[in-house]
Design a protein around this motif. Structure first.
Motif, PDB file in Angstrom:
ATOM      1  N   PRO A  99       1.012  -1.300  -0.047  1.00  0.00           N
ATOM      2  CA  PRO A  99       0.137  -0.029   0.116  1.00  0.00           C
ATOM      3  C   PRO A  99       1.022   1.693   0.314  1.00  0.00           C
ATOM      4  CG  PRO A  99      -0.498  -1.198   1.403  1.00  0.00           C
ATOM      5  CD  PRO A  99       0.578  -2.524   1.492  1.00  0.00           C
ATOM      6  N   GLY A 100       0.270   2.407  -0.885  1.00  0.00           N
ATOM      7  CA  GLY A 100       1.556   3.400  -0.756  1.00  0.00           C
ATOM      8  C   GLY A 100       1.681   3.590  -2.364  1.00  0.00           C
ATOM      9  N   ALA A 159       2.133   2.478  -5.395  1.00  0.00           N
ATOM     10  CA  ALA A 159       1.449   3.458  -6.788  1.00  0.00           C
ATOM     11  C   ALA A 159       1.329   5.051  -6.911  1.00  0.00           C
ATOM     12  CB  ALA A 159       0.240   2.469  -7.092  1.00  0.00           C
ATOM     13  N   GLN A 160       0.348   4.928  -5.372  1.00  0.00           N
ATOM     14  CA  GLN A 160       0.483   6.530  -5.227  1.00  0.00           C
ATOM     15  C   GLN A 160       2.209   7.370  -5.412  1.00  0.00           C
ATOM     16  OE1 GLN A 160      -0.549   4.032  -3.528  1.00  0.00           O
ATOM     17  NE2 GLN A 160      -2.900   4.299  -3.350  1.00  0.00           N
ATOM     18  N   GLN A 161       3.117   6.498  -4.474  1.00  0.00           N
ATOM     19  CA  GLN A 161       4.066   7.227  -5.038  1.00  0.00           C
ATOM     20  C   GLN A 161       4.468   7.190  -6.081  1.00  0.00           C
ATOM     21  OE1 GLN A 161       5.677   9.171  -2.115  1.00  0.00           O
ATOM     22  NE2 GLN A 161       4.358   8.674  -0.933  1.00  0.00           N
ATOM     23  N   ASN A 198       3.361   7.346  -8.805  1.00  0.00           N
ATOM     24  CA  ASN A 198       3.057   8.269  -9.342  1.00  0.00           C
ATOM     25  C   ASN A 198       2.517   9.509  -9.350  1.00  0.00           C
ATOM     26  OD1 ASN A 198       1.600   6.691 -11.507  1.00  0.00           O
ATOM     27  ND2 ASN A 198      -0.531   6.104 -10.279  1.00  0.00           N
ATOM     28  N   HIS A 199       3.652   9.633  -8.119  1.00  0.00           N
ATOM     29  CA  HIS A 199       3.900  11.257  -7.751  1.00  0.00           C
ATOM     30  C   HIS A 199       5.124  11.158  -7.672  1.00  0.00           C
ATOM     31  CE1 HIS A 199       4.158  14.634  -4.621  1.00  0.00           C
ATOM     32  NE2 HIS A 199       5.083  14.799  -4.313  1.00  0.00           N
ATOM     33  N   VAL A 242      -0.008   2.100 -13.048  1.00  0.00           N
ATOM     34  CA  VAL A 242       0.973   2.903 -12.925  1.00  0.00           C
ATOM     35  C   VAL A 242       2.560   3.678 -13.368  1.00  0.00           C
ATOM     36  CG1 VAL A 242       3.071   2.519 -10.271  1.00  0.00           C
ATOM     37  CG2 VAL A 242       1.194   1.785 -10.307  1.00  0.00           C
TER      38      VAL A 242
END
Length: 155
Positions: A32-33, A35-37, A39-40, A65
């Motif tokens: 968790p986290g 994919a968001q990182q 992409n960020h 991603v």
């Protein structure tokens, strides 16, 4: 990411190369986290995932991603990962892994980070790395705040 480490070479990181299982994923499932990182930070870095895809889940897990996925065959995986880093321009690569097949990649990259997470880490990978972390999310902390590397790596 550019950062000067006193007593070391200046880092100019453009590519981040991750192993998948044990690094970005636990038992084949993306942590968790992550994919968001990715992409960020994608506007600043080119992300690569190089894996043998033990569980056959990497394509689905990283769908959407911002990264390139490269699945390597069994046999000489350490050499395949090393060559991949070389082709990118090792002086611009931050490599992250935990397995024995990651040791050459970690050693070759301008900056190698070994992870000791739930799946553990091969001693040879840890010995080949410049830095050891206990969470893949710590790697993104270095991308956000590169001066953390100064405190860890300066002579």
């Amino acid at each position: 990411m550019q950062v000067t480490i006193p007593g070391q070479a200046e880092l100019d990181i453009r590519h981040v190369v991750f192993d998948y299982n044990g690094t970005l994923a636990e038992d084949g499932a993306l942590i968790p986290g992550v994919a968001q990182q990715i992409n960020h930070f994608a506007p600043q870095f080119t992300f690569h995932v190089i894996t043998a895809d033990t569980y056959g889940t990497v394509a689905q897990a990283l769908e959407g991603v911002a990264c390139t996925v490269h699945v390597i065959p069994n046999g000489q995986q350490d050499v395949s990962k090393h060559q991949y880093v070389e082709q990118l321009g090792k002086e611009h690569v931050l490599a992250v892994g935990n397995g024995n097949n990651d040791k050459l990649m970690l050693q070759t990259a301008a900056l190698g980070i070994a992870l000791i997470q739930a799946e553990g880490a091969a001693v040879q990978a840890v010995m080949a790395a410049d830095v050891v972390c206990t969470s893949v999310l710590d790697v993104f902390g270095y991308l956000a705040t590169p001066t953390r590397l100064v405190a860890t790596l300066r002579n």
